[in-house]
Enzyme design. Structure first.
Site, PDB file in Angstrom:
ATOM      1  N   ARG A  84       0.831  -1.200   0.000  1.00 55.85           N
ATOM      2  CA  ARG A  84       0.000   0.000   0.000  1.00 55.85           C
ATOM      3  C   ARG A  84       0.869   1.255   0.000  1.00 55.85           C
ATOM      4  NH1 ARG A  84      -4.918  -2.029   0.297  1.00 55.85           N
ATOM      5  NH2 ARG A  84      -5.147  -3.968   1.467  1.00 55.85           N
ATOM      6  N   ASP A  85       0.436   2.223  -0.811  1.00 55.73           N
ATOM      7  CA  ASP A  85       1.151   3.505  -0.876  1.00 55.73           C
ATOM      8  C   ASP A  85       1.022   4.214   0.469  1.00 55.73           C
ATOM      9  OD1 ASP A  85       2.008   5.478  -3.524  1.00 55.73           O
ATOM     10  OD2 ASP A  85       1.678   6.430  -1.568  1.00 55.73           O
ATOM     11  N   ILE A  86       2.120   4.822   0.921  1.00 60.61           N
ATOM     12  CA  ILE A  86       2.139   5.495   2.223  1.00 60.61           C
ATOM     13  C   ILE A  86       1.301   6.776   2.212  1.00 60.61           C
ATOM     14  CG2 ILE A  86       4.153   7.016   1.874  1.00 60.61           C
ATOM     15  CD1 ILE A  86       5.206   5.916   4.586  1.00 60.61           C
TER      16      ILE A  86
ATOM     17  N   ASN B  31       4.526   6.246 -13.593  1.00 61.08           N
ATOM     18  CA  ASN B  31       5.090   7.557 -13.879  1.00 61.08           C
ATOM     19  C   ASN B  31       6.555   7.388 -14.264  1.00 61.08           C
ATOM     20  OD1 ASN B  31       2.655   8.824 -13.126  1.00 61.08           O
ATOM     21  ND2 ASN B  31       3.242   8.784 -10.969  1.00 61.08           N
TER      22      ASN B  31
ATOM     23  N   VAL C 127      10.143   8.152  -7.088  1.00 62.43           N
ATOM     24  CA  VAL C 127      10.946   7.018  -6.613  1.00 62.43           C
ATOM     25  C   VAL C 127      11.456   6.280  -7.847  1.00 62.43           C
ATOM     26  CG1 VAL C 127      10.984   4.877  -5.292  1.00 62.43           C
ATOM     27  CG2 VAL C 127       9.615   6.814  -4.479  1.00 62.43           C
TER      28      VAL C 127
ATOM     29  N   HIS D 158       7.574   1.132 -10.656  1.00 62.39           N
ATOM     30  CA  HIS D 158       6.395   0.762  -9.872  1.00 62.39           C
ATOM     31  C   HIS D 158       5.134   1.094 -10.645  1.00 62.39           C
ATOM     32  CE1 HIS D 158       7.742   4.813  -8.749  1.00 62.39           C
ATOM     33  NE2 HIS D 158       6.455   5.128  -8.581  1.00 62.39           N
TER      34      HIS D 158
ATOM     35  N   HIS E  58       1.242   1.955 -10.154  1.00 64.83           N
ATOM     36  CA  HIS E  58       0.206   2.356  -9.211  1.00 64.83           C
ATOM     37  C   HIS E  58      -1.101   1.662  -9.594  1.00 64.83           C
ATOM     38  CE1 HIS E  58       2.315   6.095  -7.647  1.00 64.83           C
ATOM     39  NE2 HIS E  58       2.933   5.969  -8.803  1.00 64.83           N
TER      40      HIS E  58
END
Ligand code: 5GP
Ligand code: ZN
Length: 116
Positions: A31-33, A89, A98, A102, A104
């Site tokens: 999970r994204d922070i 992205n 980052v 990755h 999303h």
């Protein structure tokens, strides 16, 4: 291969805690922070690849695994019927912050288009 200074390599290795929702030898999802939707999960390769732009033909199978993992996460999170957004992205104009590839997975609300 991991990079010692890479945040997501450390998460993939378990050296930095994360809310992991899927893990296998080659892919981790967590999970994204700072979630931008009710469900916001990041799907990453355990191997350090800096971005989609850094991927090579040798990563063809891995890229497929990442997308199928994103699909599996969406199903597990109950997003499939209403739909969801999958995005990666790339670089400064893409808004990448980052530098470890990755994907999303965002869902749980309608998404606008075009993105900002
Ligand atoms: P990008 O902007 O590169 O496409 O996405 C990076 C994402 O990583 C952002 O959505 C950000 O909230 C997330 N992120 C940054 N640091 C951490 C962290 O330490 N843990 C988790 N779970 N997510 C993070
Ligand atoms: Zn990395």
């Amino acid at each position: 291969m991991s990079q010692t200074d890479c945040l997501f390599c450390k998460i993939a290795a378990g050296d930095i805690p994360a809310d992991v929702v899927h893990r296998d030898d080659r892919v981790v999802a967590f999970r994204d922070i700072n979630p931008q939707a009710p469900t916001h999960v990041l799907v990453i390769p355990t191997e350090h690849v800096a971005s989609l732009d850094a991927a090579a033909p040798e990563h063809q199978e891995l890229l497929g695994e990442l997308l199928l993992a994103a699909q599996a996460v969406a199903r597990t999170e109950g997003l499939s019927d209403a739909g969801y957004r999958v995005v990666t992205n790339v670089g400064p104009h893409g808004g990448q912050t980052v530098h470890h590839l990755h994907i999303h997975v965002l869902g749980g609300r309608p998404m606008g288009w075009p993105p900002g």
